[in-house]
Design a protein around this motif. Structure first.
Motif, short mmCIF file in Angstrom:
data_model
loop_
_atom_site.label_atom_id
_atom_site.label_comp_id
_atom_site.label_asym_id
_atom_site.label_seq_id
_atom_site.Cartn_x
_atom_site.Cartn_y
_atom_site.Cartn_z
N PHE A 1 -12.87 22.15 3.93
CA PHE A 1 -11.47 21.69 3.88
C PHE A 1 -11.33 20.41 3.07
O PHE A 1 -10.35 19.69 3.21
N TYR A 2 -12.28 20.16 2.18
CA TYR A 2 -12.38 18.90 1.46
C TYR A 2 -12.12 19.12 -0.03
O TYR A 2 -12.71 20.01 -0.66
N LEU A 3 -11.24 18.32 -0.59
CA LEU A 3 -10.97 18.28 -2.03
C LEU A 3 -11.17 16.88 -2.55
O LEU A 3 -11.11 15.91 -1.78
N VAL A 4 -11.38 16.76 -3.85
CA VAL A 4 -11.38 15.45 -4.48
C VAL A 4 -10.24 15.39 -5.48
O VAL A 4 -9.80 16.42 -6.02
N ALA A 5 -9.74 14.18 -5.72
CA ALA A 5 -8.63 13.96 -6.65
C ALA A 5 -8.79 12.58 -7.26
O ALA A 5 -9.58 11.75 -6.77
N PRO A 6 -8.08 12.28 -8.35
CA PRO A 6 -8.20 10.96 -8.99
C PRO A 6 -7.91 9.84 -7.99
O PRO A 6 -6.89 9.85 -7.31
N GLY A 7 -8.84 8.87 -7.94
CA GLY A 7 -8.66 7.77 -7.00
C GLY A 7 -9.24 6.45 -7.48
O GLY A 7 -9.43 5.53 -6.68
N VAL A 8 -9.55 6.35 -8.76
CA VAL A 8 -10.14 5.13 -9.31
C VAL A 8 -9.23 4.60 -10.42
O VAL A 8 -8.89 5.32 -11.36
N ASN A 9 -8.83 3.32 -10.27
CA ASN A 9 -7.97 2.67 -11.27
C ASN A 9 -6.68 3.47 -11.49
O ASN A 9 -6.33 3.83 -12.61
N ILE A 10 -5.97 3.72 -10.43
CA ILE A 10 -4.73 4.50 -10.49
C ILE A 10 -3.55 3.55 -10.56
O ILE A 10 -3.35 2.71 -9.68
N ILE A 11 -2.75 3.70 -11.62
CA ILE A 11 -1.58 2.86 -11.75
C ILE A 11 -0.40 3.49 -11.00
O ILE A 11 -0.20 4.70 -11.03
N SER A 12 0.34 2.64 -10.29
CA SER A 12 1.51 3.13 -9.57
C SER A 12 2.38 1.94 -9.19
O SER A 12 2.05 0.78 -9.46
N SER A 13 3.51 2.25 -8.57
CA SER A 13 4.46 1.22 -8.14
C SER A 13 3.79 0.26 -7.16
O SER A 13 2.98 0.66 -6.31
N TYR A 14 4.17 -1.03 -7.27
CA TYR A 14 3.56 -2.07 -6.43
C TYR A 14 4.51 -3.25 -6.41
O TYR A 14 4.82 -3.83 -7.45
N HIS B 1 0.83 -1.20 0.00
CA HIS B 1 0.00 0.00 0.00
C HIS B 1 0.87 1.25 0.00
O HIS B 1 0.67 2.19 -0.79
N GLY B 2 1.85 1.31 0.88
CA GLY B 2 2.75 2.46 0.95
C GLY B 2 3.58 2.63 -0.30
O GLY B 2 3.89 3.76 -0.72
N THR B 3 3.96 1.51 -0.93
CA THR B 3 4.72 1.57 -2.17
C THR B 3 3.88 2.21 -3.27
O THR B 3 4.37 3.01 -4.07
N HIS B 4 2.59 1.88 -3.28
CA HIS B 4 1.69 2.42 -4.30
C HIS B 4 1.43 3.91 -4.09
O HIS B 4 1.52 4.71 -5.03
N THR B 5 1.11 4.30 -2.87
CA THR B 5 0.83 5.72 -2.62
C THR B 5 2.08 6.58 -2.84
O THR B 5 1.99 7.71 -3.33
N MET C 1 -5.42 6.54 -2.71
CA MET C 1 -4.74 6.91 -3.94
C MET C 1 -4.96 8.39 -4.27
O MET C 1 -4.12 9.02 -4.95
N ALA C 2 -6.07 8.95 -3.80
CA ALA C 2 -6.36 10.36 -4.05
C ALA C 2 -5.52 11.28 -3.17
O ALA C 2 -5.07 12.35 -3.60
N ALA C 3 -5.29 10.87 -1.92
CA ALA C 3 -4.58 11.74 -0.97
C ALA C 3 -3.18 12.12 -1.44
O ALA C 3 -2.80 13.30 -1.36
N PRO C 4 -2.34 11.18 -1.93
CA PRO C 4 -0.99 11.60 -2.34
C PRO C 4 -0.97 12.53 -3.54
O PRO C 4 0.03 13.23 -3.76
N ALA C 5 -2.05 12.57 -4.33
CA ALA C 5 -2.12 13.56 -5.40
C ALA C 5 -2.14 14.97 -4.80
O ALA C 5 -1.46 15.88 -5.28
N VAL C 6 -2.92 15.15 -3.74
CA VAL C 6 -2.99 16.45 -3.07
C VAL C 6 -1.68 16.73 -2.34
O VAL C 6 -1.18 17.86 -2.34
N SER C 7 -1.10 15.69 -1.73
CA SER C 7 0.19 15.88 -1.06
C SER C 7 1.27 16.30 -2.06
O SER C 7 2.11 17.14 -1.76
N GLY C 8 1.23 15.69 -3.24
CA GLY C 8 2.19 16.07 -4.27
C GLY C 8 2.02 17.51 -4.70
O GLY C 8 3.00 18.24 -4.89
N ALA C 9 0.76 17.95 -4.86
CA ALA C 9 0.51 19.35 -5.22
C ALA C 9 1.02 20.28 -4.14
O ALA C 9 1.60 21.33 -4.42
N ALA C 10 0.80 19.90 -2.87
CA ALA C 10 1.29 20.71 -1.76
C ALA C 10 2.82 20.80 -1.81
O ALA C 10 3.41 21.85 -1.50
#
Length: 723
Positions: A233-246, A97-101, A258-267
């Motif tokens: 304080f709520y945002l939405v981000a891509p979180g369906v069928n997200i390809i990443s490291s695993y 899970h952590g590898t993917h996020t 999967m949506a949370a790290p998109a916002v973290s990346g933007a931050a």
């Protein structure tokens, strides 16, 4: 106990590629296409500009990280991790899970697999899970470790259905140094889980963002918890069928995790570009630039809406210009742009390099190339070369009972112009048809005593001023552009009035005023006093003028550059004409001007007086092949600055720790190193009372007084027919 926020593994994809370096961002097209989150957020251009999150530490509180994955093997941006369960540095990821996020957040653009939202951010993996759950104590220790080790963003892709310990979260919020990004949860609930639900509490200090998941069509995923009471304080981000490291390959996963790290990346991108921002500012920027989804405004389903990284990185609200003396000029970003022009006596290169840092509503600095707007080049057009028809086609003269003569010249007509133009870059002729509507007039009253009054509009003062007001005027046609007082050129489309009075044999005095009808801010008004001498074969005119304009010598800019102020210019033009014989006429003029130093305004801290000069010479031959036809040759050098500078206070950078401006100065030298001149040959003949033909060839050398600019060539033939 805290649980993971991903739903299921759709497909696992093995990879045999090995990563040998992680220092260069150079993704392939296939890598971009495989980067689901980056693709859906439209971030390719952001990354291509070098906005990559470099230097920002993002703490991932998760299940660990597989360092054998090709995205993280030998990756220097993966920091030594921490195991908050047992206090060791073991961050092995048995659940992936952590590898993917982490891949969504910061997989590098290295030609392998996919890449993340902040591909050059530094990752601090903090393992808080023991199996599939995480104790509150481990999470608190992980948050403390993240804060103590410089994390500017803390990603928590985890949650619980009941309140959990908030001591460490409170401490981070109070420090206001790290943005806390928390997944909303996957329970299809009306409110987010904890700890994300704490976002609504005042103690979070605006530093926490809750993240829900949407699909590729920006629809809230059925499993995603809604905004509920954390909507602000709520945002939405891509979180369906997200390809990443695993594992050691790649996989598609779905969930708010999967949506949370998109916002973290933007931050991380925002923080990396403006490291002096407080966490609450970074969070507010992302919340206030989101794309509204669902019901208009903030709603209980989508909250603030969809993360928009492009808007989050763009300026918000206004630009503030700062100067070393404490001056500030704020311009709303909603304000329509102002057309900027440089003083015509300078050259485009004079303003090159005039850049400053400007600050948006959040105090973020952006580089504004102010000089670029003043560095445009002019082009010699066929219209400017052909000019007006040689003569007015509507003329009337009346002798009054007093013996005075009233002459009225008017051009209100449709002109069909057929021309052939040739440029310096394209030597092939190009047929060109143009239809234009002209509207201009001049009225002159000559009394028997010699007193003369004239008035008109459409910028036709040149027909009754200077040498064109003498008895030799008809023989000077074709050279008038080189003879007139150049100050009149700064009052485009003007109305004018003039009075001429005989002062004795051969001598005439004249006063005139021209008022611009143009609507551009740089237009000016001109007052003239002239003294003329003529004896039938020779003429001399001295024209002294005063120009008052909103701008400077045709230059105008936004108020921050200080060229929107009123300036005054005095100038004198001496022109003369000599009839060599019945056919040939020699003429010439020289002009000098002096413009007072502009006042300090906006970024403009100081200026000096501007002195300029110009000249023109001409030779005219009439009755060449047809009665009253004219062939003219002219060489015209427009006004060029001999001296004059503008000194600006600029912000050359900012202190990365505080955001305070670093000031410098930039001096614009208005005096060019080259002089523009135009050589022109013109032939004009009348075919009938309502038709005429004119032909012209003009060569412009050093356009805009720029010695490096290519010469411009224009050739044209025009047929004029009045309807």
């Amino acid at each position: 106990m805290r649980k993971l926020h991903h739903l299921f593994l759709m497909t696992a994809l093995a990879s045999a590629c090995q990563l040998t370096a992680a220092q260069t961002f150079a993704p392939t097209t296939s890598e971009y296409n495989w980067s689901t989150t980056v693709n859906q957020l439209g971030m390719r251009n952001i990354h291509n500009q070098g906005i990559l999150g470099e230097g920002v530490i993002v703490a991932m509180l998760d299940t660990g990280l597989n360092l054998a994955n090709p995205e993280f093997s030998n990756n220097s941006r993966i920091l030594r991790g921490y195991n908050a369960v047992d206090g060791s540095s073991d961050i092995a990821d048995n659940l992936n899970h952590g590898t993917h996020t982490t891949g969504i957040l910061a997989a590098p653009g290295n030609g392998t697999g996919m890449y993340g939202v902040a591909p050059e951010a530094s990752v601090l993996m903090i393992k808080v899970f023991n199996g599939g759950t995480a104790a509150a104590s481990a999470i608190n220790r992980g948050i403390d470790y993240a804060a103590a080790n410089g994390a500017r963003v803390i990603n928590l892709s985890l949650g619980a259905t009941s309140p959990t310990g908030d001591a460490s979260l409170r401490a981070v919020a109070a420090a206001n140094n790290a943005v806390m990004v928390v997944a909303a949860g996957n329970d299809s609930a009306s409110n987010p889980n904890w700890p994300s639900r704490y976002a609504k509490e005042s103690w979070t200090n605006g530093t926490m963002i809750v993240v829900g998941a949407v699909d590729a069509n920006k629809r809230l995923a059925s499993f995603s918890n809604k905004a509920g009471d954390t909507a602000q304080f709520y945002l939405v981000a891509p979180g369906v069928n997200i390809i990443s490291s695993y594992g050691t390959g790649y996989a598609y996963l779905t969930g708010t995790s999967m949506a949370a790290p998109a916002v973290s990346g933007a931050a991380a991108l925002i923080t990396g570009y403006w490291p002096y921002l407080r966490a609450s500012q970074v969070a507010a920027i992302m919340l206030n630039t989101a794309d509204d989804l669902g019901a208009p405004g903030v709603d209980a389903v989508y909250g603030r809406g969809m993360l928009n990284v492009n808007r989050a990185l763009s300026p918000i609200g206004s630009y503030t210009y700062r100067t070393a003396n404490g001056g500030r000029t704020t311009v709303s970003l909603n304000t329509s742009g102002v057309m900027s022009t440089r003083p015509s006596v300078s050259t485009p290169s004079a303003f090159q390099g005039l850049k400053t840092e400007v600050f948006d509503e959040y105090g973020r600095n952006y580089t504004s190339d102010e000089g670029a707007a003043l560095s445009g080049r002019s082009v010699m057009t066929l219209n400017s070369v052909l000019g007006r028809p040689d003569r007015m086609l509507d003329a009337a003269e009346q002798v009054l009972s007093s013996g005075s003569r009233l002459t009225r010249l008017q051009s209100r007509q449709t002109e069909v112009q057929q021309s052939l133009r040739v440029s310096a870059h394209n030597q092939s002729g190009e047929p060109w048809n143009h239809v234009q509507h002209a509207d201009a007039s001049v009225v002159m009253l000559r009394q028997a005593s010699g007193l003369t009054f004239s008035a008109g509009d459409g910028g036709l003062s040149g027909m009754s001023l200077g040498l064109m007001g003498s008895s030799l005027a008809s023989r000077l046609s074709g050279t008038d552009s080189a003879l007139g007082n150049p100050l009149l050129g700064f009052a485009p489309s003007h109305q004018f009035a003039a009075m001429a009075m005989p002062l004795g044999r051969h001598w005439t005095g004249r006063v005139a005023a021209a008022r611009s009808k143009a609507y551009d801010a740089a237009a000016g008004d001109v007052n003239l006093v002239e003294l003329s001498y003529e004896n039938g074969t020779q003429a001399l005119n001295v024209s002294a003028g005063q120009l008052t304009e909103q701008g400077m010598l045709g230059g105008y800019s936004k108020r921050q550059l200080g060229l929107n102020q009123q300036t005054g210019t005095n100038g004198i033009t001496v022109s003369g004409a000599w009839a060599l014989n019945a056919k040939w006429m020699l003429t010439g003029a020289v002009s000098r001007t002096h413009t007072g130093a502009p006042s300090a305004s906006g970024m403009l801290m100081a200026g000096t007086d501007v002195r300029a000069d110009g000249y023109g010479i001409g030779l005219v031959r009439q009755d060449n092949w047809r009665a009253d036809d004219r062939l003219s040759f002219t060489l015209n050098a427009p006004l060029r600055a001999r001296s004059g500078t503008l000194t600006y206070s600029v912000v050359t950078g900012v202190n990365e720790a505080t955001g305070d401006p670093v000031y410098g100065t930039h001096t614009v030298n208005l005096s060019p190193t080259a002089r523009e001149w135009t050589a022109e040959t013109r032939y004009v003949t009348r075919l009938s009372a309502s038709t005429s033909v004119s032909a012209v060839a003009a060569l412009r050398v050093h356009p805009d007084h720029d010695g490096s600019a290519p010469s411009q060539l224009a050739m044209g033939v025009r047929f004029n027919q009045a309807f």
